[in-house]
Design a protein around this motif. Structure first.
Motif, PDB file in Angstrom:
ATOM      1  N   HIS A 205      42.771  54.716  46.876  1.00 12.85           N
ATOM      2  CA  HIS A 205      42.952  54.718  45.417  1.00 12.85           C
ATOM      3  C   HIS A 205      44.313  55.332  45.077  1.00 12.85           C
ATOM      4  N   PRO A 206      45.003  54.750  44.110  1.00 16.69           N
ATOM      5  CA  PRO A 206      46.288  55.333  43.705  1.00 16.69           C
ATOM      6  C   PRO A 206      46.120  56.804  43.339  1.00 16.69           C
ATOM      7  N   ASP A 207      47.078  57.587  43.727  1.00 18.24           N
ATOM      8  CA  ASP A 207      47.023  59.035  43.529  1.00 18.24           C
ATOM      9  C   ASP A 207      47.561  59.426  42.145  1.00 18.24           C
ATOM     10  N   VAL A 208      47.068  58.733  41.125  1.00 20.38           N
ATOM     11  CA  VAL A 208      47.472  59.015  39.736  1.00 20.38           C
ATOM     12  C   VAL A 208      46.237  58.860  38.852  1.00 20.38           C
ATOM     13  N   ASP A 209      46.308  59.433  37.664  1.00 18.65           N
ATOM     14  CA  ASP A 209      45.172  59.325  36.743  1.00 18.65           C
ATOM     15  C   ASP A 209      45.125  57.973  36.042  1.00 18.65           C
ATOM     16  N   GLU A 210      46.287  57.467  35.637  1.00 17.25           N
ATOM     17  CA  GLU A 210      46.346  56.196  34.921  1.00 17.25           C
ATOM     18  C   GLU A 210      47.324  55.261  35.620  1.00 17.25           C
ATOM     19  N   TYR A 211      46.883  53.994  35.774  1.00 12.50           N
ATOM     20  CA  TYR A 211      47.757  53.030  36.424  1.00 12.50           C
ATOM     21  C   TYR A 211      47.446  51.623  35.930  1.00 12.50           C
ATOM     22  N   ILE A 212      48.409  50.759  36.149  1.00 13.11           N
ATOM     23  CA  ILE A 212      48.303  49.343  35.836  1.00 13.11           C
ATOM     24  C   ILE A 212      48.740  48.588  37.082  1.00 13.11           C
ATOM     25  N   VAL A 213      48.081  47.474  37.343  1.00 10.81           N
ATOM     26  CA  VAL A 213      48.482  46.589  38.441  1.00 10.81           C
ATOM     27  C   VAL A 213      48.995  45.307  37.808  1.00 10.81           C
ATOM     28  N   GLU A 214      50.267  45.022  38.016  1.00  9.65           N
ATOM     29  CA  GLU A 214      50.870  43.779  37.542  1.00  9.65           C
ATOM     30  C   GLU A 214      50.899  42.801  38.709  1.00  9.65           C
TER      31      GLU A 214
END
Length: 129
Positions: free
Chosen positions: A51-60
């Protein structure tokens, strides 16, 4: 701040390509932390390994139309044929029906399944471009 992870759809011609591209985007090239299957990917998007090591993310997913073509029925059939030998005996009838449908170009494709995992496990994260 929202992190943006970019998937280059021109690099995705097989399901194996997708696993590599998404893991490179999330973890960096060569650092792959989740299994190469739909269940592991769903777990990853739900906070599990990789899982990405951030709280909020977007995948384009850029050039997703290229990926959609390559991850269509021929790739779906190929993927199912590879998995057939590992299918649990209690699932063989349903599995055979799924494979037959894919051969007849019916039902969800590998691309459709990937989008569904995103929608179910990380609603609003995926942007098809």
């Amino acid at each position: 701040m929202t992190a943006v992870y970019v998937l280059d759809g021109t690099r995705i011609r097989t399901l194996d390509d997708f696993w590599r591209v998404v893991m490179d985007a999330f973890d960096g090239p060569g650092r792959h932390y989740f299994g190469r299957n739909f269940d592991a990917f769903a777990d990853c998007l739900s906070g599990g390994p990789g899982h990405p090591d951030v709280d909020e993310y977007i995948v384009e997913w850029r050039d997703h139309d290229v990926s959609r073509d390559h991850l269509g029925y021929s790739e779906t059939v190929r993927h199912l044929e590879l998995r057939r030998s590992r299918c649990h005996p209690s699932n063989r009838t349903a599995f055979a029906a799924r494979l037959a449908a894919a051969r007849d170009q019916r039902g969800p494709t590998v691309f459709d399944q990937l989008v569904e995992v995103f929608e179910n496990r990380a609603p609003g994260v995926l942007r098809l471009q």
